[in-house]
Each structure stands twice: as structure tokens, then as C-alpha cells.
Design an enzyme around this catalytic site. Structure first.
Site, PDB file in Angstrom:
ATOM      1  N   HIS A  23       0.834  -1.202   0.000  1.00  0.00           N
ATOM      2  CA  HIS A  23       0.000   0.000   0.000  1.00  0.00           C
ATOM      3  C   HIS A  23       0.870   1.254   0.000  1.00  0.00           C
ATOM      4  O   HIS A  23       0.600   2.215  -0.698  1.00  0.00           O
ATOM      5  CB  HIS A  23      -0.900   0.024   1.252  1.00  0.00           C
ATOM      6  CG  HIS A  23      -1.959  -1.038   1.259  1.00  0.00           C
ATOM      7  ND1 HIS A  23      -3.297  -0.742   1.276  1.00  0.00           N
ATOM      8  CD2 HIS A  23      -1.883  -2.385   1.239  1.00  0.00           C
ATOM      9  CE1 HIS A  23      -4.005  -1.859   1.283  1.00  0.00           C
ATOM     10  NE2 HIS A  23      -3.158  -2.871   1.267  1.00  0.00           N
ATOM     11  N   ASP A 126      -5.394   5.976   1.710  1.00  0.00           N
ATOM     12  CA  ASP A 126      -5.474   4.556   1.387  1.00  0.00           C
ATOM     13  C   ASP A 126      -6.895   4.035   1.577  1.00  0.00           C
ATOM     14  O   ASP A 126      -7.642   4.511   2.431  1.00  0.00           O
ATOM     15  CB  ASP A 126      -4.521   3.782   2.308  1.00  0.00           C
ATOM     16  CG  ASP A 126      -4.367   2.351   1.869  1.00  0.00           C
ATOM     17  OD1 ASP A 126      -3.422   2.083   1.110  1.00  0.00           O
ATOM     18  OD2 ASP A 126      -5.205   1.503   2.247  1.00  0.00           O
TER      19      ASP A 126
END
Ligand code: UDP
Length: 493
Positions: A23, A126
Site C-alpha cells: 500500500h 489509502d
């Protein structure tokens, strides 16, 4: 620069990554691309995470780009975690990842204070921070949902959530067709994420994540339209606005130093042993084997994999993550490493490899991958066909994209979606592994896969050049954010 002096067309964007390499690495790369295109960028993170990318940020800053990091302390002690454990890659237990998420929630107020203080025009956060939709709403600015994975996986998941085609089957190993996709894709319930199969607290969390996706201003995908344009279109017509701005890694990590220590603190040795080993190999003769930053196989699965690679007769470079501190001492793997050193057939890298550099080496012929999206994009960028061995999360969908839609990979035959390394069993046997390696390295069919992957690699390179699809998407997004800023700040008449 003070807010008053800020020109109207300068936009200020905050990035909030999730602390796991798959991520964080692409989000930091994306933040750096934004800064290189005139955006004032702040990345909010915690100390140990900052240390893995601060050097790149400082270099960009010193080259005149407006990019900084704001570091907040991570509440490790309150969570019962050792000091400095702030990233999922350092976690050996599954629960730790939940604790990392909890840790970020514990500092949410401090993050929101920073949001207020920094006066951003946009938040890029995110997917695993669904609460930031509200933060952006409070500030009256757009939130962009950040996801470094395939449109294919998102479209497949939305279809399954909507139609439940996996329910009512006689067993978890029976196939069902995923409705409303441009291709006929079959999966088994066992290949779906456990939270989709059985209701749990994770189900609630992911429902909140997807709900936040639809409530966001739009989504940023680390992708390029020449790779899976059909699914990008489907996403836009069924989920919402999105911008494909990838592959971000190839866009921003151009020199060897950047490529080698991206996402990692240690510098590359002057003449690393793995490089000498690869230099001694013929072009296109070595398989690169890696399962990303989180998968840790059980001992029995490592044994099967070692035998499978050995039986294939082909050379390989294999990255093994430690299960725990004692794993390095596991006699089987150590003996195997010694045997491979003697025969020069295989080379083992413990824990972390400079993946971008290895994939670009001319000796590499293919990649045995767990189908993490970043690894797939990196393999495609390097023009390498894959052996697919998905383990968890959306990786089984990615496998379908690689094998059945793009036809650039051979499946090893993984059957169950589960957090690898948790049980001492081997899901994939040595014969299956050896067969897949032989298939990729020798069969005529794999030549076609290689040539298709090379075409995609060329398309990837073009997409991030001036005038390319991802480049134009980024320019269009930045223009849109500037117009929004002007509209938000325009005084009411
Ligand atoms: N990576 C690396 N060296 C390693 C393991 C991983 O550089 O030894 C990088 C890899 O290049 C990729 C990221 O970490 O950019 C992993 O992301 P991916 O989506 O492939 O898998 P995940 O780790 O999220 O399962």
C-alpha cells in the site's frame, strides 16, 4: 509558503498511506509524481515508516520539489507492540495487522488536526482509511480513494457482493461464474476472501471500505488503461470516477539507487552477491520467486517449494521471508541453501530483495508471484510472464486477469484464499510447482506469453511518458483539482 501567498493554481495535497509495503510504496511513489508535477505534497506517516522512504523525499525536496513528510508518533506501547513495529511487513502474526489499523485510529485526532493545519485542497488516502471520507467532508474538499490493485478485482468483488453467486453451491470447491464481467470468469468460493465467505468483523470493515469508495470524490488506481481498459470502463460505469496513473513505480524510480532502496532502509551493497550470481547466468534463464512483503509460508510449504524448484531443473532466485526469528535456523532450508550454492542452481535472498533491479536483469526469464498487484505491474513493466500462486486478499482475482484475460501467466494451482503461513500445511505440491516452472521456462506457448507481456511493457512505458494515457489522466486530474479549489475559494457574490 504561507496560505495567503499561495497562487490559485498551486494545489496542496495530503497523502495518508497504510503501513504495509504493497500500500505504502505505490502511494509514496504517487505522491512523488504529484510533487514533480507542481503539487505541494505532504505525506503523513509514523517514524519507522518515514525512515523507509525519507531519503527519496529529501532528494526530491532538495531538487526543488514541494514535498515533505509529517511524522506522528505511533502508539506501539499502548498496543503491546515492540517499539518501531509500525509496518505490516514486520509483523509475524495476523493480529498485528489489526493492531496497526487500530494504532492509526488511535492517532486519528492528531491526523485530523494536521489536516486542518495544512489546509489541503484534496486528501489522497489509502482504501483502508474509510473514515477519511468524513474528514474530507468536514474540510469541504475531495477525498480520493487510493487502491494499488486491479480494476478487474474491484469489478469482480462488486459483482460478487451484489449477486452472491457463491452462495447455495454444494461445496466450497464448486465453480461459479462471476456475473456481469466482460469475460466468462469462473471461481470457487474457496478462492474468495474469507470475509466474503463468512460474516465476521472483517466483513463489516470491508463493507465500510467499499462504501467509502463510492462516497469518495473518485479513486486513484495504480494501473494503465492499455492493461485492462475493459475493466476500467466497467468500473467507471458501475462504481464511479477514477484516474489510472500507473505504473507509478516505473514512472518515478528511474535510477538504480531509487530502485534498490525503495520501501527499505538499507542501501544496496556496491557489488551485491545476488548480482554477481545473476551476472554469471545466461540471458533469460532464471526464474525470480517472491511472494511479496507479507506472505510467510509454513515450513511444509517451503519444503514443497524447494523440491519443486529443484525438480524443475531451472535456475531460480528465491526470496524467503522469515516466519520468526528461528526460521533462518530451520535446518531444511539452510541445507537447501547450501546445496543450491554448491550446484549454483539457486540463490536465496532472506527477507527483502531489491525487486525492481532483479526483475530488470537480463538473466531473469519469469516471475513466480503471489499476484500482489505491485509485483504484477513490476513484472509487466519488465516484460516478464508469470507463474501465478495467489495466497490471500484480492490475489485470486488478479490471477484470473493474468492467466485468462491477459494470457501472460501459468497458474500453479493454488486453491484456497487464506493468510499464508498460519497453518503448517502445504497447499501446493512439488509436482505442480515443477510442472508450472517447466511450462513457463520451456513451452512454446510461453513464448507467446512473453511476446504479449513485452507488448504490455512497451504500452506501460508509453503510458507514463508525456502524452501517454496515465500521464494525460494525471494532468486532467490536477486541472480538475485546481478548478475545484478555485470554485471552493471563490467568494460568494
Ligand atoms: N518488495 C520488494 N522486495 C521484497 C518484497 C517486496 O521490493 O523482497 C516490494 C515489491 O517490489 C512491491 C511491494 O514490495 O512493490 C509488494 O507489493 P505487492 O502488491 O506485490 O504485494 P504485497 O506485499 O502487498 O502482498
Amino acid at each position: 509558503m504561507s496560505m495567503e501567498a499561495e497562487p490559485e493554481n498551486q494545489i496542496n495535497v495530503i497523502f495518508l498511506p497504510f503501513p504495509a509495503p504493497g500500500h505504502m510504496i505505490p502511494m509514496v511513489d504517487t505522491a512523488r509524481i504529484f510533487a514533480k508535477h507542481g503539487v505541494s505534497v505532504t505525506i503523513i506517516t509514523t517514524p519507522a515508516n518515514a525512515s523507509t522512504f525519507q531519503k527519496a523525499i529529501d532528494t526530491d525536496f532538495n531538487s526543488g520539489y514541494n514535498i515533505t513528510t509529517r511524522v506522528l508518533p505511533f502508539p506501539a506501547a499502548e498496543l503491546g507492540l515492540p517499539q518501531g513495529l509500525e509496518n505490516a511487513k514486520d509483523a509475524t502474526a495476523r493480529e498485528t495487522i489489526g493492531k496497526l489499523r487500530l494504532g492509526i485510529l488511535m492517532i486519528k485526532d492528531q491526523i485530523e488536526l494536521l489536516f486542518q493545519e495544512l489546509h489541503p485542497d484534496c486528501l489522497v488516502t489509502d482504501m483502508l482509511h474509510p473514515w477519511t471520507v468524513e474528514s474530507a467532508a468536514k474540510l469541504g474538499i475531495p477525498r480520493l480513494y487510493y487502491y494499488s490493485s486491479s480494476y478487474f478485482s474491484t469489478c469482480a468483488k462488486y459483482s460478487i457482493l451484489k449477486h452472491n453467486p457463491h452462495q447455495g453451491l454444494l461445496s466450497h470447491t464448486h465453480s461459479f461464474t462471476i456475473p456481469e464481467l466482460p469475460h466468462n470468469i469462473q471461481m470457487t468460493p474457496l478462492q474468495l476472501e474469507p470475509w466474503l465467505r463468512t460474516q465476521s468483523s472483517a466483513t463489516e470493515f470491508f463493507e465500510a471500505v467499499y462504501e467509502s469508495e463510492s462516497r469518495s470524490y473518485g479513486a486513484l488506481y495504480n494501473d494503465f488503461c492499455e492493461l485492462e481498459g475493459d475493466y476500467e470502463k466497467l468500473y467507471k460505469s458501475t462504481v464511479g470516477k477514477s484516474w489510472s496513473v500507473g505504473p507509478v513505480s516505473a514512472w518515478v524510480n528511474k535510477d538504480d539507487e531509487r530502485k534498490s532502496n525503495r520501501g527499505h532502509t538499507e542501501d544496496l551493497a556496491q557489488e551485491p552477491e545476488w548480482l554477481n550470481w545473476l551476472n554469471s547466468k545466461q540471458d533469460e534463464s532464471v526464474l525470480y520467486v517472491s511472494f511479496g512483503s507479507l506472505t510467510r509460508f509454513s515450513h511444509s510449504q517451503l519444503v514443497e517449494l524447494a523440491h519443486g524448484l529443484d525438480q524443475s531443473g531451472h535456475s531460480f532466485i528465491w526470496v524467503i521471508r522469515k516466519n520468526d526469528e528461528s526460521e533462518k535456523g530451520e535446518s531444511f532450508v539452510e541445507e537447501f541453501e547450501e546445496k543450491m550454492k554448491e550446484s549454483k542452481k539457486g540463490y536465496i535472498i532472506w527477507n527483502w530483495a531489491p525487486q525492481l533491479l532483479i526483475l530488470e536483469h537480463p538473466a531473469i526469464a519469469g516471475f513466480l508471484t503471489h499476484c500482489g498487484w505491485n509485483s504484477i505491474l513490476e513484472s509487466v513493466s519488465a516484460g516478464l510472464p508469470m507463474i501465478t500462486w495467489p495466497t490471500y486478499a484480492e490475489q485470486f482475482y488478479n490471477e484470473k486477469l493474468i492467466v485468462e484475460v491477459l494470457k501472460i501467466g501459468v497458474p500453479v494451482g493454488a486453491k484456497e484464499n487464506k493468510w499464508a503461513g498460519m497453518e503448517d500445511c502445504a497447499d501446493v505440491g512439488r509436482e505442480e510447482i515443477a510442472n508450472a516452472v517447466v511450462h513457463l521456462m520451456e513451452k512454446e506457448e510461453s513464448r507467446e506469453m512473453r511476446s504479449r507481456t513485452r507488448k504490455l511493457s512497451d504500452a506501460a512505458k508509453k503510458s507514463i511518458e508525456k502524452g501517454g494515457s496515465s500521464y494525460c489522466n494525471l494532468m486532467q486530474l490536477l486541472e480538475e483539482l485546481k478548478s475545484l479549489k478555485i470554485a471552493i475559494h471563490r467568494p460568494l457574490k
